[in-house]
Design a protein around this motif. Structure first.
Motif, PDB file in Angstrom:
ATOM      1  N   PRO A   1       0.805  -1.230   0.000  1.00  0.00           N
ATOM      2  CA  PRO A   1       0.000   0.000   0.000  1.00  0.00           C
ATOM      3  C   PRO A   1       0.835   1.276   0.000  1.00  0.00           C
ATOM      4  N   GLU A   2       2.027   1.227   0.568  1.00  0.00           N
ATOM      5  CA  GLU A   2       2.851   2.430   0.706  1.00  0.00           C
ATOM      6  C   GLU A   2       3.710   2.706  -0.522  1.00  0.00           C
ATOM      7  N   TYR A   3       3.592   1.878  -1.538  1.00  0.00           N
ATOM      8  CA  TYR A   3       4.482   1.959  -2.702  1.00  0.00           C
ATOM      9  C   TYR A   3       4.542   3.356  -3.318  1.00  0.00           C
ATOM     10  N   GLU A   4       3.402   3.908  -3.701  1.00  0.00           N
ATOM     11  CA  GLU A   4       3.394   5.195  -4.402  1.00  0.00           C
ATOM     12  C   GLU A   4       3.947   6.319  -3.533  1.00  0.00           C
ATOM     13  N   LYS A   5       3.641   6.295  -2.270  1.00  0.00           N
ATOM     14  CA  LYS A   5       4.131   7.333  -1.360  1.00  0.00           C
ATOM     15  C   LYS A   5       5.654   7.279  -1.236  1.00  0.00           C
ATOM     16  N   ILE A   6       6.202   6.079  -1.202  1.00  0.00           N
ATOM     17  CA  ILE A   6       7.649   5.917  -1.030  1.00  0.00           C
ATOM     18  C   ILE A   6       8.421   6.409  -2.249  1.00  0.00           C
ATOM     19  N   VAL A   7       7.948   6.076  -3.450  1.00  0.00           N
ATOM     20  CA  VAL A   7       8.714   6.380  -4.668  1.00  0.00           C
ATOM     21  C   VAL A   7       8.315   7.708  -5.313  1.00  0.00           C
ATOM     22  N   LYS A   8       7.352   8.409  -4.743  1.00  0.00           N
ATOM     23  CA  LYS A   8       6.916   9.692  -5.313  1.00  0.00           C
ATOM     24  C   LYS A   8       8.092  10.674  -5.381  1.00  0.00           C
ATOM     25  N   GLY A   9       8.335  11.203  -6.556  1.00  0.00           N
ATOM     26  CA  GLY A   9       9.418  12.167  -6.745  1.00  0.00           C
ATOM     27  C   GLY A   9      10.801  11.561  -6.649  1.00  0.00           C
ATOM     28  N   ALA A  10      10.898  10.255  -6.860  1.00  0.00           N
ATOM     29  CA  ALA A  10      12.186   9.556  -6.716  1.00  0.00           C
ATOM     30  C   ALA A  10      13.238  10.096  -7.677  1.00  0.00           C
ATOM     31  N   GLU A  11      14.438  10.329  -7.164  1.00  0.00           N
ATOM     32  CA  GLU A  11      15.571  10.758  -7.977  1.00  0.00           C
ATOM     33  C   GLU A  11      16.554   9.609  -8.169  1.00  0.00           C
ATOM     34  N   TYR A  12      16.068   8.415  -7.995  1.00  0.00           N
ATOM     35  CA  TYR A  12      16.867   7.205  -8.164  1.00  0.00           C
ATOM     36  C   TYR A  12      16.079   6.254  -9.055  1.00  0.00           C
ATOM     37  N   GLN A  13      16.738   5.220  -9.542  1.00  0.00           N
ATOM     38  CA  GLN A  13      16.064   4.245 -10.398  1.00  0.00           C
ATOM     39  C   GLN A  13      15.170   3.342  -9.560  1.00  0.00           C
ATOM     40  N   VAL A  14      13.907   3.231  -9.945  1.00  0.00           N
ATOM     41  CA  VAL A  14      12.955   2.363  -9.255  1.00  0.00           C
ATOM     42  C   VAL A  14      12.681   1.138 -10.113  1.00  0.00           C
TER      43      VAL A  14
END
Length: 282
Positions: free
Chosen positions: A122-135
């Protein structure tokens, strides 16, 4: 350094990834469940050699800042996030605080680093939002970079079809429980991205042995089958153990448990889910 973090599944992912990567690289890892700052430091001192290509580090904590302390001397190039449950909630105070603490390794990711995460949590989108690294995403339910489909689980093991960015292939293991696939996926994804051939991956997974007290199978003196899950302490794993026990053909089956602790205000709700699952079995 490859850092494995999350509420549960860390040791399994670490051991699976180690077994796969060692088919091509010189690999080292933290020992057993030694995932605190002192445990990690001791493992690094003992196991890190001059020729080590990758060091797989399991990290854990009971309060915010403890994982960050580890990552100050173990700067990861890769971070694997497993999943978040409700165990330890009474220690952290809330699920949000738990997630914040367990994702601290991202803040110490080296430039050009990658994060492997399940898009099922469930927390996936919140964690990677605005990521400056490769997901890099993995999933058993949704579209992802690495997706597992056609999962079959029985008392003899688990099989699944793995769809990668370039092709697909089948893996089989004698390990028990459908959840094994969720733990194998980030290990498969990371290994493939590091250049391990799928043929080596398939062989390594087929040869995986049971991790002690993580749905490991034993026989006692009178021939009874013992499926030991004593190292599991999360709700999701408990329910998966019930489903795994139901797959065995034995006429008489019993579940013995000392229960799950540190569930905070989710204790009653969690045990209701366990009871509901039990009521659907024999």
């Amino acid at each position: 350094f490859i850092v494995v973090t999350g509420s549960y599944g860390k040791t399994s992912v670490k051991e699976y990834l180690y077994s796969i990567l060692k088919t091509k690289f010189n690999v080292a890892k933290t020992e057993k469940n030694m995932n605190t700052d002192i445990g990690v430091a001791l493992s690094v001192l003992k196991n890190l050699k001059k020729n080590t290509d990758y060091f797989i580090t399991e990290v854990g904590a009971y309060k915010r800042g403890e994982i960050a302390k580890i990552c100050k001397f173990v700067r990861p190039s890769i971070v694997i996030i497993t999943a978040f449950g409700n165990q330890h909630i009474d220690l952290y105070g809330s699920k949000d605080a738990l997630v914040t603490a367990e994702t601290e390794p991202i803040d110490y990711l080296r430039e050009g680093g990658s994060v492997y995460i399940s898009s099922d949590i469930p927390e996936y989108e919140k964690i990677v939002k605005g990521a400056e690294y490769q997901v890099r995403t993995v999933s058993t339910r949704h579209a992802a970079d690495y997706r597992a489909k056609n999962i079959t689980a029985s008392a003899k093991g688990v099989e699944a079809l793995i769809k990668t960015p370039v092709d697909e292939f089948t893996v089989a293991t004698r390990l028990l429980g459908e959840h094994v696939v969720s733990n194998l996926l980030p290990a498969i994804a990371c290994a493939m991205d590091l250049g391990v051939a799928k043929s080596r991956i398939r062989i390594a997974i087929k040869e995986l042995d049971f991790l002690e007290d993580k749905l490991s199978v034993h026989k006692n003196k009178i021939g009874a089958t013992i499926v030991s899950d004593g190292n599991n302490s999360n709700l999701e794993g408990f329910i998966e153990a019930i489903r795994t026990a139901a797959q065995f053909p034995n006429e008489d089956k019993y579940i013995v448990s000392k229960g799950i602790i540190e569930l905070g205000n989710q204790k009653e709700e969690s045990y209701q889910k366990i009871i509901k699952e039990l009521l659907e079995t024999d």
